[in-house]
Design an enzyme around this catalytic site. Structure first.
Site, PDB file in Angstrom:
ATOM      1  N   HIS A 262       9.269  54.939  56.433  1.00  0.00           N
ATOM      2  CA  HIS A 262       8.638  54.238  57.550  1.00  0.00           C
ATOM      3  C   HIS A 262       7.908  53.014  57.039  1.00  0.00           C
ATOM      4  O   HIS A 262       7.304  53.066  55.971  1.00  0.00           O
ATOM      5  CB  HIS A 262       7.659  55.151  58.309  1.00  0.00           C
ATOM      6  N   ASP A 313      12.382  60.304  63.877  1.00  0.00           N
ATOM      7  CA  ASP A 313      13.772  60.530  64.284  1.00  0.00           C
ATOM      8  C   ASP A 313      14.412  61.764  63.653  1.00  0.00           C
ATOM      9  O   ASP A 313      15.439  62.233  64.137  1.00  0.00           O
ATOM     10  CB  ASP A 313      14.610  59.297  63.927  1.00  0.00           C
TER      11      ASP A 313
HETATM   12  N1  ACO Z   1      16.332  56.571  52.257  1.00  0.00           N
HETATM   13  C1  ACO Z   1      16.252  56.265  50.949  1.00  0.00           C
HETATM   14  N2  ACO Z   1      15.331  55.441  50.450  1.00  0.00           N
HETATM   15  C2  ACO Z   1      14.475  54.917  51.312  1.00  0.00           C
HETATM   16  C3  ACO Z   1      14.494  55.185  52.686  1.00  0.00           C
HETATM   17  C4  ACO Z   1      15.484  56.063  53.158  1.00  0.00           C
HETATM   18  N3  ACO Z   1      15.566  56.377  54.424  1.00  0.00           N
HETATM   19  N4  ACO Z   1      13.509  54.505  53.306  1.00  0.00           N
HETATM   20  C5  ACO Z   1      12.873  53.831  52.356  1.00  0.00           C
HETATM   21  N5  ACO Z   1      13.451  54.071  51.155  1.00  0.00           N
HETATM   22  C6  ACO Z   1      13.043  53.524  49.870  1.00  0.00           C
HETATM   23  C7  ACO Z   1      13.627  52.142  49.668  1.00  0.00           C
HETATM   24  O1  ACO Z   1      14.896  52.175  49.054  1.00  0.00           O
HETATM   25  C8  ACO Z   1      12.598  51.515  48.789  1.00  0.00           C
HETATM   26  O2  ACO Z   1      12.723  52.058  47.487  1.00  0.00           O
HETATM   27  P1  ACO Z   1      12.589  51.143  46.194  1.00  0.00           P
HETATM   28  O3  ACO Z   1      11.168  50.656  46.248  1.00  0.00           O
HETATM   29  O4  ACO Z   1      12.897  52.087  45.094  1.00  0.00           O
HETATM   30  O5  ACO Z   1      13.584  50.046  46.377  1.00  0.00           O
HETATM   31  C9  ACO Z   1      11.285  52.069  49.340  1.00  0.00           C
HETATM   32  O6  ACO Z   1      11.630  53.342  49.898  1.00  0.00           O
HETATM   33  C10 ACO Z   1      10.651  51.179  50.393  1.00  0.00           C
HETATM   34  O7  ACO Z   1      11.585  51.019  51.446  1.00  0.00           O
HETATM   35  P2  ACO Z   1      11.792  49.712  52.310  1.00  0.00           P
HETATM   36  O8  ACO Z   1      13.253  49.555  52.634  1.00  0.00           O
HETATM   37  O9  ACO Z   1      11.090  48.549  51.692  1.00  0.00           O
HETATM   38  O10 ACO Z   1      11.028  50.106  53.625  1.00  0.00           O
HETATM   39  P3  ACO Z   1      11.014  49.266  54.952  1.00  0.00           P
HETATM   40  O11 ACO Z   1       9.636  49.341  55.434  1.00  0.00           O
HETATM   41  O12 ACO Z   1      11.614  47.923  54.787  1.00  0.00           O
HETATM   42  O13 ACO Z   1      12.020  50.088  55.872  1.00  0.00           O
HETATM   43  C11 ACO Z   1      12.881  51.700  57.294  1.00  0.00           C
HETATM   44  C12 ACO Z   1      11.623  51.065  56.725  1.00  0.00           C
HETATM   45  C13 ACO Z   1      13.812  50.614  57.874  1.00  0.00           C
HETATM   46  C14 ACO Z   1      12.485  52.654  58.402  1.00  0.00           C
HETATM   47  C15 ACO Z   1      13.610  52.460  56.172  1.00  0.00           C
HETATM   48  O14 ACO Z   1      12.763  53.487  55.682  1.00  0.00           O
HETATM   49  C16 ACO Z   1      14.936  53.030  56.619  1.00  0.00           C
HETATM   50  O15 ACO Z   1      15.955  52.302  56.617  1.00  0.00           O
HETATM   51  N6  ACO Z   1      14.977  54.353  57.024  1.00  0.00           N
HETATM   52  C17 ACO Z   1      16.188  54.960  57.480  1.00  0.00           C
HETATM   53  C18 ACO Z   1      16.432  54.602  58.945  1.00  0.00           C
HETATM   54  C19 ACO Z   1      15.442  55.307  59.849  1.00  0.00           C
HETATM   55  O16 ACO Z   1      15.193  56.493  59.734  1.00  0.00           O
HETATM   56  N7  ACO Z   1      14.920  54.543  60.808  1.00  0.00           N
HETATM   57  C20 ACO Z   1      13.955  55.036  61.800  1.00  0.00           C
HETATM   58  C21 ACO Z   1      12.585  54.518  61.515  1.00  0.00           C
HETATM   59  S1  ACO Z   1      11.395  55.178  62.613  1.00  0.00           S
HETATM   60  C22 ACO Z   1      11.731  54.481  64.071  1.00  0.00           C
HETATM   61  O17 ACO Z   1      12.122  53.370  64.190  1.00  0.00           O
HETATM   62  C23 ACO Z   1      11.585  55.264  65.216  1.00  0.00           C
END
Ligand code: ACO
Length: 376
Positions: A262, A313
């Site tokens: 998140h 989710d």
């Molecule tokens: N799976 C694996 N790794 C993840 C995930 C994930 N779901 N989410 C974050 N990470 C990791 C990233 O790879 C990154 O790791 P690193 O630092 O080693 O490169 C670190 O955690 C930070 O992640 P970011 O991508 O910078 O987080 P950001 O804030 O940009 O993205 C997001 C947030 C889009 C929700 C992301 O976590 C994601 O894509 N999750 C999966 C999709 C999802 O579940 N979306 C629903 C969100 S809640 C909602 O909208 C209702």
């Protein structure tokens, strides 16, 4: 090379784009609606009470809630042109596309959609809070080749939603689940879809246009589309599969695990425990138990490997499965709940009366010689 060397805040991370009094997402793992911790509201208020709280910025008195609920149920009766239009939509497109179109369609028939007065906006907000779930229910019925139903006067909005959607009167557990589910999804700071709605409203465009922007934004798998992808993942894992290996395989392929991570929370998403709790109410059923067990293993495995938690989710997918919602409709249940947050944010944006318009850091070229089309 950048022209003005403005600092780009990639993804607008940590940028506060406006003030809000509606909800506070505490990165330490709490969520507040108008100052009330959701942990204190859940199970003690019906969803319509939360919708009223967001729209009017205070909890209703009993009589006000009764009147608001009565009005919502009246507004759940959809106009014929919407039903006819849903019938004409292709059955093959994602149902969220139909919802997006029909909300836009509602705007065509609102004779005073350009009237942005407070009274007109409250009227419109009430209508949309009721009509979005009613449209979702009608899309489902029509796709099942069944006629849309009429809401029941003695049910509130949330129970009517499930009734209109499924065509069966929800039992006590299901009714309680849908109220809690909708409460948990009602608002969440400047999430992507709410921000999209506020950008549209900031141009003084009408509420239907702003909600249409929001639905288009919610659809994406990084936002409201994630729960459907969670169920795809759960369906993809067969019973014999080693969950740890499966998760490691996704991470090795640099894939995101759907329903995890998140932008805002550094701790657990405060909605997760409630949704996990809802799923636990259904583990006496074989299917829910199997899905729940898989979820727990995935949760542990992802935490061990990446130190990230499930977001709203993740268990929402299994909660919706338990109350009989098919996975293509998950984002539509999200929209049917978040509509109360969207309209409240749209009204707050009109009050703020400022155009949301960031700048960009131009990193393109200059001074290129123009070549006429015949010479290219
Ligand atoms: N799976 C694996 N790794 C993840 C995930 C994930 N779901 N989410 C974050 N990470 C990791 C990233 O790879 C990154 O790791 P690193 O630092 O080693 O490169 C670190 O955690 C930070 O992640 P970011 O991508 O910078 O987080 P950001 O804030 O940009 O993205 C997001 C947030 C889009 C929700 C992301 O976590 C994601 O894509 N999750 C999966 C999709 C999802 O579940 N979306 C629903 C969100 S809640 C909602 O909208 C209702």
């Amino acid at each position: 090379m950048s022209v003005n060397e403005k600092a780009v805040i990639r993804g607008l991370r940590d940028v506060a784009a406006a003030e809000t009094k509606l909800s506070y997402v505490d990165p330490n793992g709490s969520l507040y609606y108008l100052g009330y911790n959701i942990d204190d509201l859940i199970g003690r208020v019906v969803y319509a009470e939360v919708a009223y709280l967001l729209a009017h910025k205070r909890l209703p008195k009993k009589q006000e809630l009764d009147e608001f609920s009565r009005q919502l149920v009246i507004e759940m009766n959809l106009p014929d042109y919407i039903i006819e239009s849903i019938k004409k939509a292709p059955r093959t497109c994602p149902p969220i596309d139909v919802l997006r179109t029909e909300v836009s369609h509602l705007g065509e028939y609102d004779p005073d959609s350009g009237d942005l007065s407070e009274a007109a906006n409250f009227r419109r907000a009430t209508r949309l809070i009721a009509q979005v779930p009613a449209i979702v229910a009608a899309i489902n019925r029509i796709r099942l080749n069944k006629p849309p139903l009429t809401p029941k006067e003695d049910f509130g909005l949330a129970k009517n939603f499930l009734y209109l959607f499924k065509g069966e009167i929800p039992d006590e557990t299901e009714a309680s689940v849908i109220h809690r589910f909708m409460l948990l999804h009602a608002d969440h700071g400047f999430n992507a879809s709410t921000f999209a709605a506020r950008v549209t409203a900031s141009t003084n465009s009408d509420m239907y246009s702003a909600v249409t922007s929001a639905i288009g934004t919610l659809k994406g798998p990084l936002h409201g589309g994630a729960s459907e992808k969670v169920m795809d993942m759960l369906d993809d894992i067969d019973l014999e599969q080693d969950i740890d290996e499966y998760i490691q395989g996704l991470l090795d392929e640099k894939k995101k695990i759907m329903g995890f991570g998140h932008r805002m929370y550094k701790a657990q998403d405060p909605r997760t425990k409630h949704l996990r709790g809802i799923v636990e109410e259904f583990v006496h059923r074989e299917r829910s138990l199997a899905l729940y067990n898989r979820c727990i293993q995935i949760e542990n495995s992802v935490y061990e490997k990446k130190k990230i938690y499930p977001n709203v989710d993740f268990y929402a997918a299994v909660a919706m499965d338990a109350i009989g919602v098919s996975k293509q409709f998950y984002p539509l249940f999200f929209a049917s709940s978040r509509i109360s947050g969207w309209v409240a944010n749209i009204i707050e944006q009109y009050e703020d009366a400022v155009l949301l318009r960031p700048s960009a850091d131009y990193v393109g070229e200059f001074g290129k010689r123009f070549i006429p089309i015949e010479e290219r």
